[in-house]
Design an enzyme around this catalytic site. Structure first.
Site, PDB file in Angstrom:
ATOM      1  CG  ASP A  43      25.974 -34.948  19.438  1.00  0.00           C
ATOM      2  OD1 ASP A  43      24.761 -35.183  19.407  1.00  0.00           O
ATOM      3  OD2 ASP A  43      26.813 -35.723  19.946  1.00  0.00           O
ATOM      4  CD  GLU A  83      21.659 -33.432  21.558  1.00  0.00           C
ATOM      5  OE1 GLU A  83      20.915 -34.345  21.952  1.00  0.00           O
ATOM      6  OE2 GLU A  83      22.879 -33.490  21.713  1.00  0.00           O
TER       7      GLU A  83
HETATM    8  C1  GLC Z   1      23.319 -36.836  20.962  1.00  0.00           C
HETATM    9  C2  GLC Z   1      22.572 -37.661  19.957  1.00  0.00           C
HETATM   10  C3  GLC Z   1      22.376 -39.028  20.488  1.00  0.00           C
HETATM   11  C4  GLC Z   1      23.706 -39.616  20.822  1.00  0.00           C
HETATM   12  C5  GLC Z   1      24.502 -38.688  21.727  1.00  0.00           C
HETATM   13  C6  GLC Z   1      25.943 -39.073  21.743  1.00  0.00           C
HETATM   14  O1  GLC Z   1      22.610 -36.602  22.105  1.00  0.00           O
HETATM   15  O2  GLC Z   1      21.360 -37.057  19.658  1.00  0.00           O
HETATM   16  O3  GLC Z   1      21.699 -39.832  19.560  1.00  0.00           O
HETATM   17  O4  GLC Z   1      23.501 -40.834  21.478  1.00  0.00           O
HETATM   18  O5  GLC Z   1      24.510 -37.379  21.284  1.00  0.00           O
HETATM   19  O6  GLC Z   1      26.597 -38.562  20.601  1.00  0.00           O
HETATM   20  C1  GLC Z   2      20.811 -37.682  27.324  1.00  0.00           C
HETATM   21  C2  GLC Z   2      21.662 -36.576  26.870  1.00  0.00           C
HETATM   22  C3  GLC Z   2      21.323 -36.189  25.469  1.00  0.00           C
HETATM   23  C4  GLC Z   2      21.254 -37.398  24.571  1.00  0.00           C
HETATM   24  C5  GLC Z   2      20.412 -38.459  25.131  1.00  0.00           C
HETATM   25  C6  GLC Z   2      20.522 -39.693  24.298  1.00  0.00           C
HETATM   26  O1  GLC Z   2      19.519 -37.234  27.487  1.00  0.00           O
HETATM   27  O2  GLC Z   2      21.506 -35.458  27.709  1.00  0.00           O
HETATM   28  O3  GLC Z   2      22.272 -35.317  24.996  1.00  0.00           O
HETATM   29  O4  GLC Z   2      20.680 -37.048  23.376  1.00  0.00           O
HETATM   30  O5  GLC Z   2      20.824 -38.748  26.423  1.00  0.00           O
HETATM   31  O6  GLC Z   2      19.547 -40.612  24.673  1.00  0.00           O
END
Ligand code: GLC
Ligand code: GLC
Length: 648
Positions: free
Chosen positions: A295, A337
């Site tokens: 993540d 991710e």
């Molecule tokens: C990732 C998840 C997102 C979350 C963020 C913080 O991007 O997909 O849903 O808000 O991480 O953990």
């Molecule tokens: C931003 C972050 C991503 C997260 C997202 C959540 O785009 O780069 O990691 O999932 O915010 O909305």
């Protein structure tokens, strides 16, 4: 501060291992000499130089470096010894067949446990449904203990070793993972390692003033440093939480919180944090998790004067976690991710770092083509950056639980004579339904009036026009919406990489507005596209004429076609110019089988000249394996509105 760090030589790392090994053996006198122990030492021989090099580059010139490296190996050896026998067999299988995740037989699905099936027991009962779709990769969204109320959809984790009590217990999770494995499915869980919730034991200890744990996070006594950092940071959730720091009055400290104010960023400058999180990672691996969704990888490392995204040490950290996994849980695979600029995304992908990555460029370009009915930018963008290093693969998705952000490379638009800023704004208007003629029913997310940035929320079906068409009882519109959903999924299943279905999309679930009534969800519009799975609607899939049946059966067919054709193995894809702007085309070739895929993004029929087909190496007659029809293209090939063909 930034002295160049000399990397250790092979000899130095060998010397260091020679120093640590006897100490490790002393800690586990009963185990030394066993086959398990020997297996560990063999892996250490193979991977220690790499681990040593990485940790040295991250933490090297500190006085207690050797203490930390030993502590990390203690964690690794203990986890290896705790690893259940069936997972050790899996390790052996995977080591013999390391690129299993590149197989065309892999089909992915993702869901929140509570929304899809209430709890882990419920997931078990739904294995049959998943198998019906051919799912062999199941990503369950965060299911760990997290704060009551808003917990960022579980991404604020209070314990990596205890589940949310409503979802089940660790034993049930272990049981589920082994049941899934027996049914040919791999369990994928998140590794939320950039931050913990403020209720995690470490955060609570820090809160009480325990210095050891305060050093697990990034805390500042006043605004001086936060202000310096913020000069170059972008806010992630500007609506909910401007800036990247949160003031805790009772502590008198500003705490680094990239996401929400209850998600405290871990301080990876502290090697104890790396060690602690390596322990949590291996704990998950030992519960039977085969793949970790890493993540928020871009944010792991921070340095003043930078955006604090995608920094070199973030990469080194992931590589160090990967190396620990090679030593103590070799079957474990990482998926990155990184929702960042396209050229940055690929930097996370290699066998040393993340074997797999989400493919946001494909995702956003698909939506762009859906709105513009034009495939040029899609082709242009993928041609440049679809190819991955050997042994790696994409995870392709139409949408996920997060918003859709227009993370294009501006250059791609300039090269085609378009203005990226205007175009992003057009897409925001289009998908929020504000643009005239738009069929989409999404909403703007985190609109930042200062920068003009915004992202989009909405389920695949609602963004494809199904919600509007049903509301307007427009049969034609329903038909087009279904075709758009299937067109998008057709590309996911064939373009190269693992297709990942957001469960609910395969039965055309629409936006859900009920989250406004839940105070833990209201205010975060991503809940609009996270509806509770509707099992009554899912039943309708059995009626082939119903909307649900048409979408479900369409996706089911894609799943079968993918599995039955070797050409869809791996992700070496050759994108072709179909000489028609509305048509996206690519060849998939593997082991002697070659398939030409063509996707028509327009609501009008589109032709490809026979001459062009011939230039692409196609004969006059071929079979479309989607429709199961043979085609004779003497003069031209005609694609129906929104049709996808796979020509063999
Ligand atoms: C990732 C998840 C997102 C979350 C963020 C913080 O991007 O997909 O849903 O808000 O991480 O953990
Ligand atoms: C931003 C972050 C991503 C997260 C997202 C959540 O785009 O780069 O990691 O999932 O915010 O909305």
């Amino acid at each position: 501060m930034h002295q160049p760090v000399q990397t250790p030589t092979a000899k130095e790392s060998c010397l260091s291992l020679n120093r640590i090994l006897p100490r490790l053996r002393n800690s586990f006198p009963e185990e030394v000499g066993s086959a398990d122990w020997q297996a560990f030492e063999d892996r250490l021989d193979d991977h220690f130089p790499q681990l040593f090099d990485l940790l040295w580059r991250i933490y090297g010139p500190s006085y207690d470096f050797f203490f930390h490296i030993e502590a990390i190996l203690q964690t690794a050896v203990q986890s290896w010894l705790d690893r259940p026998a069936d997972l050790k067999s899996l390790d052996a299988i995977r080591e013999g067949h390391p690129h299993w995740y590149q197989s065309n037989r892999l089909v992915g699905a993702m869901a929140y446990v509570d929304l899809f099936a209430d709890n882990l027991e419920g997931i078990k009962e739904r294995i049959g449904y998943l198998k019906e779709l051919g799912v062999s990769y199941l990503h369950l969204m965060p299911l760990f203990k997290s704060p009551e109320g808003d917990d960022d959809g579980g991404y604020a984790i209070s314990s990596y070793r205890e589940l949310d009590p409503g979802i089940g217990t660790m034993d049930e999770l272990r049981d589920l993972s082994s049941e899934l494995r027996q049914q040919g499915m791999s369990l994928v869980l998140d590794f939320v390692f950039n931050h913990t919730s403020d209720e995690h034991e470490w955060a609570q200890n820090a809160f009480q003033g325990d210095e050891e744990y305060m050093a697990y996070y990034r805390m500042f006594p006043n605004r001086t440093e936060p202000d310096e950092y913020e000069r170059t940071l972008r806010p992630i959730f500007p609506d909910a939480h401007p800036g990247s720091f949160t003031y805790r009055t009772s502590m008198g400290k500003w705490i680094w919180t990239t996401f929400n104010n209850f998600q405290w960023d871990l301080n990876y400058e502290n090697p104890s944090v790396f060690n602690a999180m390596a322990g949590e990672m291996l704990f998950l691996a030992n519960a039977g998790v085969e793949m970790l969704r890493m993540d928020a990888v871009p944010f792991l490392w921070k340095e003043k004067g930078t955006s604090c995204e995608n920094l070199e040490k973030a990469h080194l950290l992931i590589q160090a976690f990967n190396t620990v996994a090679r030593i103590a849980a070799p079957a474990l695979v990482f998926k990155s991710e990184a929702i960042v600029a396209p050229d940055e995304i690929k930097k996370y992908v290699s066998e040393k770092e993340c074997h797999l990555s989400y493919n946001p460029p494909l995702m956003v370009q698909l939506w762009n083509s859906i709105a513009t009915r034009d495939a040029r930018v899609l082709s242009h963008c993928l041609q440049k950056r679809f190819q991955l290093p050997d042994g790696c693969s994409w995870v392709n998705y139409v949408r996920c639980h997060d918003d859709i952000g227009w993370g294009f490379e501006d250059r791609d638009f300039h090269e085609l004579g378009m203005n990226p800023a205007d175009h992003r704004w057009f897409l925001n208007r289009f998908f929020s339904g504000a643009e005239e003629g738009s069929f989409a029913r999404g909403c703007l997310f985190q609109h930042n009036p200062v920068t003009g940035d915004a992202r989009i929320c909405g389920t695949a079906a609602s963004l494809c026009g199904l919600e509007k068409a049903i509301a307007e009882e427009d049969e034609h519109g329903i038909d087009f919406a279904i075709k758009r959903i299937l067109l998008l999924h057709s590309i996911l299943f064939t373009v190269g990489g693992i297709p990942l279905i957001y469960l609910g999309d395969e039965i055309g679930q629409l936006n859900d507005h009920s989250y406004h009534a839940d105070p833990g969800k209201d205010g975060d519009d991503r809940w609009m596209h996270r509806p509770k799975f509707d099992w009554e609607r899912a039943e309708k899939r059995k009626d082939p004429e119903s909307i649900e049946g048409r979408i479900f059966n369409g996706i089911l067919k894609l799943s079968q076609i993918r599995m039955n054709n070797q050409a869809f193995h791996e992700c070496t894809t050759e994108f072709v110019d179909a000489e028609n702007h509305h048509v996206f085309g690519y060849f998939r070739t593997y082991n002697g089988q070659s398939i030409l895929c063509l996707a028509n993004f327009s609501e009008h029929p589109q032709d490809l000249s026979a001459k062009r087909l011939r230039q692409l190496g196609m004969r006059k007659t071929f079979t479309d394996i989607i429709a199961g029809k043979s085609i004779v293209a003497t003069e031209k090939l005609s694609l129906e509105p929104l049709q996808f063909v796979a020509l063999l």
